[in-house]
Motif scaffolding. Structure first.
Motif, PDB file in Angstrom:
ATOM      1  N   LEU A  12       0.837  -1.204   0.000  1.00 52.63           N
ATOM      2  CA  LEU A  12       0.000   0.000   0.000  1.00 52.63           C
ATOM      3  C   LEU A  12       0.872   1.254   0.000  1.00 52.63           C
ATOM      4  O   LEU A  12       0.566   2.237  -0.685  1.00 52.63           O
ATOM      5  CB  LEU A  12      -0.926  -0.004   1.222  1.00 52.63           C
ATOM      6  N   GLN A  13       1.969   1.206   0.752  1.00 55.13           N
ATOM      7  CA  GLN A  13       2.896   2.335   0.734  1.00 55.13           C
ATOM      8  C   GLN A  13       3.428   2.565  -0.685  1.00 55.13           C
ATOM      9  O   GLN A  13       3.527   3.709  -1.156  1.00 55.13           O
ATOM     10  CB  GLN A  13       4.068   2.079   1.675  1.00 55.13           C
ATOM     11  N   ALA A  14       3.786   1.472  -1.364  1.00 59.39           N
ATOM     12  CA  ALA A  14       4.298   1.585  -2.735  1.00 59.39           C
ATOM     13  C   ALA A  14       3.249   2.189  -3.661  1.00 59.39           C
ATOM     14  O   ALA A  14       3.556   3.043  -4.506  1.00 59.39           O
ATOM     15  CB  ALA A  14       4.732   0.215  -3.247  1.00 59.39           C
ATOM     16  N   LEU A  15       1.999   1.750  -3.502  1.00 62.46           N
ATOM     17  CA  LEU A  15       0.917   2.292  -4.324  1.00 62.46           C
ATOM     18  C   LEU A  15       0.750   3.786  -4.068  1.00 62.46           C
ATOM     19  O   LEU A  15       0.649   4.584  -5.012  1.00 62.46           O
ATOM     20  CB  LEU A  15      -0.389   1.560  -4.022  1.00 62.46           C
ATOM     21  N   LEU A  16       0.720   4.174  -2.814  1.00 61.21           N
ATOM     22  CA  LEU A  16       0.549   5.591  -2.483  1.00 61.21           C
ATOM     23  C   LEU A  16       1.726   6.425  -2.988  1.00 61.21           C
ATOM     24  O   LEU A  16       1.547   7.547  -3.472  1.00 61.21           O
ATOM     25  CB  LEU A  16       0.388   5.755  -0.976  1.00 61.21           C
ATOM     26  N   ALA A  17       2.931   5.866  -2.867  1.00 61.56           N
ATOM     27  CA  ALA A  17       4.112   6.579  -3.368  1.00 61.56           C
ATOM     28  C   ALA A  17       4.038   6.727  -4.885  1.00 61.56           C
ATOM     29  O   ALA A  17       4.384   7.779  -5.439  1.00 61.56           O
ATOM     30  CB  ALA A  17       5.383   5.838  -2.961  1.00 61.56           C
ATOM     31  N   GLY A  18       3.583   5.661  -5.569  1.00 63.41           N
ATOM     32  CA  GLY A  18       3.422   5.746  -7.015  1.00 63.41           C
ATOM     33  C   GLY A  18       2.368   6.760  -7.418  1.00 63.41           C
ATOM     34  O   GLY A  18       2.533   7.489  -8.404  1.00 63.41           O
ATOM     35  N   LEU A  19       1.300   6.814  -6.647  1.00 61.20           N
ATOM     36  CA  LEU A  19       0.265   7.821  -6.913  1.00 61.20           C
ATOM     37  C   LEU A  19       0.805   9.234  -6.679  1.00 61.20           C
ATOM     38  O   LEU A  19       0.446  10.174  -7.395  1.00 61.20           O
ATOM     39  CB  LEU A  19      -0.953   7.567  -6.025  1.00 61.20           C
ATOM     40  N   PHE A  20       1.697   9.360  -5.691  1.00 56.06           N
ATOM     41  CA  PHE A  20       2.323  10.665  -5.445  1.00 56.06           C
ATOM     42  C   PHE A  20       3.178  11.096  -6.632  1.00 56.06           C
ATOM     43  O   PHE A  20       3.087  12.244  -7.092  1.00 56.06           O
ATOM     44  CB  PHE A  20       3.170  10.608  -4.175  1.00 56.06           C
ATOM     45  N   THR A  21       4.021  10.188  -7.137  1.00 56.11           N
ATOM     46  CA  THR A  21       4.873  10.558  -8.271  1.00 56.11           C
ATOM     47  C   THR A  21       4.026  10.866  -9.499  1.00 56.11           C
ATOM     48  O   THR A  21       4.357  11.759 -10.285  1.00 56.11           O
ATOM     49  CB  THR A  21       5.900   9.460  -8.584  1.00 56.11           C
ATOM     50  N   TRP A  22       2.935  10.135  -9.669  1.00 57.79           N
ATOM     51  CA  TRP A  22       2.022  10.423 -10.782  1.00 57.79           C
ATOM     52  C   TRP A  22       1.396  11.805 -10.601  1.00 57.79           C
ATOM     53  O   TRP A  22       1.279  12.575 -11.556  1.00 57.79           O
ATOM     54  CB  TRP A  22       0.945   9.339 -10.856  1.00 57.79           C
ATOM     55  N   SER A  23       1.008  12.125  -9.358  1.00 55.45           N
ATOM     56  CA  SER A  23       0.388  13.429  -9.111  1.00 55.45           C
ATOM     57  C   SER A  23       1.352  14.569  -9.417  1.00 55.45           C
ATOM     58  O   SER A  23       0.937  15.653  -9.842  1.00 55.45           O
ATOM     59  CB  SER A  23      -0.100  13.518  -7.661  1.00 55.45           C
ATOM     60  N   CYS A  24       2.651  14.334  -9.203  1.00 59.18           N
ATOM     61  CA  CYS A  24       3.640  15.357  -9.553  1.00 59.18           C
ATOM     62  C   CYS A  24       3.676  15.576 -11.059  1.00 59.18           C
ATOM     63  O   CYS A  24       3.819  16.719 -11.526  1.00 59.18           O
ATOM     64  CB  CYS A  24       5.021  14.949  -9.044  1.00 59.18           C
ATOM     65  N   THR A  25       3.538  14.503 -11.824  1.00 60.28           N
ATOM     66  CA  THR A  25       3.467  14.638 -13.276  1.00 60.28           C
ATOM     67  C   THR A  25       2.198  15.374 -13.678  1.00 60.28           C
ATOM     68  O   THR A  25       2.225  16.214 -14.594  1.00 60.28           O
ATOM     69  CB  THR A  25       3.500  13.252 -13.952  1.00 60.28           C
ATOM     70  N   ILE A  26       1.095  15.081 -13.012  1.00 62.27           N
ATOM     71  CA  ILE A  26      -0.165  15.785 -13.281  1.00 62.27           C
ATOM     72  C   ILE A  26       0.018  17.283 -13.047  1.00 62.27           C
ATOM     73  O   ILE A  26      -0.405  18.113 -13.854  1.00 62.27           O
ATOM     74  CB  ILE A  26      -1.295  15.228 -12.398  1.00 62.27           C
ATOM     75  N   PHE A  27       0.673  17.611 -11.938  1.00 62.61           N
ATOM     76  CA  PHE A  27       0.918  19.017 -11.604  1.00 62.61           C
ATOM     77  C   PHE A  27       1.755  19.696 -12.690  1.00 62.61           C
ATOM     78  O   PHE A  27       1.436  20.802 -13.151  1.00 62.61           O
ATOM     79  CB  PHE A  27       1.619  19.109 -10.257  1.00 62.61           C
ATOM     80  N   GLY A  28       2.822  19.037 -13.100  1.00 57.56           N
ATOM     81  CA  GLY A  28       3.670  19.609 -14.144  1.00 57.56           C
ATOM     82  C   GLY A  28       2.947  19.738 -15.469  1.00 57.56           C
ATOM     83  O   GLY A  28       3.110  20.739 -16.180  1.00 57.56           O
ATOM     84  N   SER A  29       2.138  18.753 -15.808  1.00 56.71           N
ATOM     85  CA  SER A  29       1.383  18.791 -17.061  1.00 56.71           C
ATOM     86  C   SER A  29       0.375  19.930 -17.067  1.00 56.71           C
ATOM     87  O   SER A  29       0.055  20.485 -18.128  1.00 56.71           O
ATOM     88  CB  SER A  29       0.664  17.457 -17.278  1.00 56.71           C
TER      89      SER A  29
END
Length: 273
Positions: A12-29
């Protein structure tokens, strides 16, 4: 908050961390809604920074723990073997993906697309190139969190994995912009350009879960898996990020940015690990 996060299962930690890195890409996009294009010097600086982050993460968060885990697992003087084998296999894996998936690196003419010949649009080819880039990032995050259960973990392993996720997330912000803005500048709508940018990182939470589950299920592969993620990331750095940052007259500032990215990732890993 960090204590609550650490209480979750590592998958679950890995999933949340992956969602965090994805959210950073969303922010940049999302910058595409504010600007039409991206300054070339800024892009080169960000590519250099991303390269520095990934190089540092490859050593401090992946290769060094790989060797340490092999030593603890009884490899003795052969503790370098899992790191060497996994590192090379990671590079060859990314090369194989390059061969089988059509894609186009940023700032390259369409005739320089790699992989099988295709009639796919330039936008899709650019999207696939960044998506390939994001696979090893997600795997590295997942493997780092999986190590908590797989036996390489000490009490601070969760914090070290969090540092890795933060470092990758930071460099994902300009990466999202680097994809969405050229697509917008080529004539696509802002919404379409944004979706191309943010969806390129959807593989990160998926790859993070796969990496975590793999090393938890097969603890013996942990040193190989850590090095595999490192090799895949270094392949991306050398094939894509460094060349792109060095071919537009901004070599010195891009190189200094690489060094800054390296130091920031090193600090995150050492301070949190």
């Amino acid at each position: 908050m960090l204590e609550t996060f650490s209480s979750f299962h590592p998958v679950l930690q890995a999933l949340l961390a992956g969602l965090f890195t994805w959210s950073c890409t969303i922010f940049g996009s999302a910058f595409v809604f504010l600007f039409k294009d991206i300054n070339r010097k800024f892009l080169d600086v960000m590519n250099g920074f991303a390269a520095g982050v990934m190089i540092a993460a490859s050593f401090w968060s992946l290769l060094a723990p790989s060797i340490a885990n092999a030593e603890d697992s009884g490899y003795g003087i052969w503790a370098f073997v899992p790191a060497a084998v996994g590192f090379m296999v990671g590079g060859f894996f990314l090369r194989l993906i390059d061969v089988v998936i059509p894609h186009l690196h940023l700032n390259e003419p369409e005739e320089n697309s790699e992989g099988p010949k295709t009639k796919a649009s330039k936008n899709l080819l650019l999207f696939l190139a960044i998506t390939i880039h994001n696979i090893p990032e997600g795997l590295s995050v997942g493997v780092a969190f999986g190590a908590i259960v797989a036996g390489a973990a000490n009490g601070d392993a969760s914090l070290s994995a969090v540092g890795l996720a933060i470092g990758i997330g930071i460099q994902n912000i300009p990466e999202g912009s680097a994809l969405s803005m050229p697509i917008r500048a080529a004539g696509s709508s802002r919404l379409k350009a944004f979706n191309y940018g943010q969806l390129s990182a959807i593989v990160e939470p998926i790859a993070a879960v796969i990496g975590a589950v793999a090393v938890i299920s097969m603890a013996a592969i942990l040193p190989y898996a850590l090095a595999f993620a490192a090799g895949a990331m270094i392949f991306v750095v050398v094939e894509e990020l460094i060349p792109e940052s060095q071919t537009n007259g901004n070599k010195d500032i891009a190189t200094l940015s690489l060094m800054v990215g390296f130091v920031i990732m090193m600090i995150l890993d050492v301070a949190l690990g």
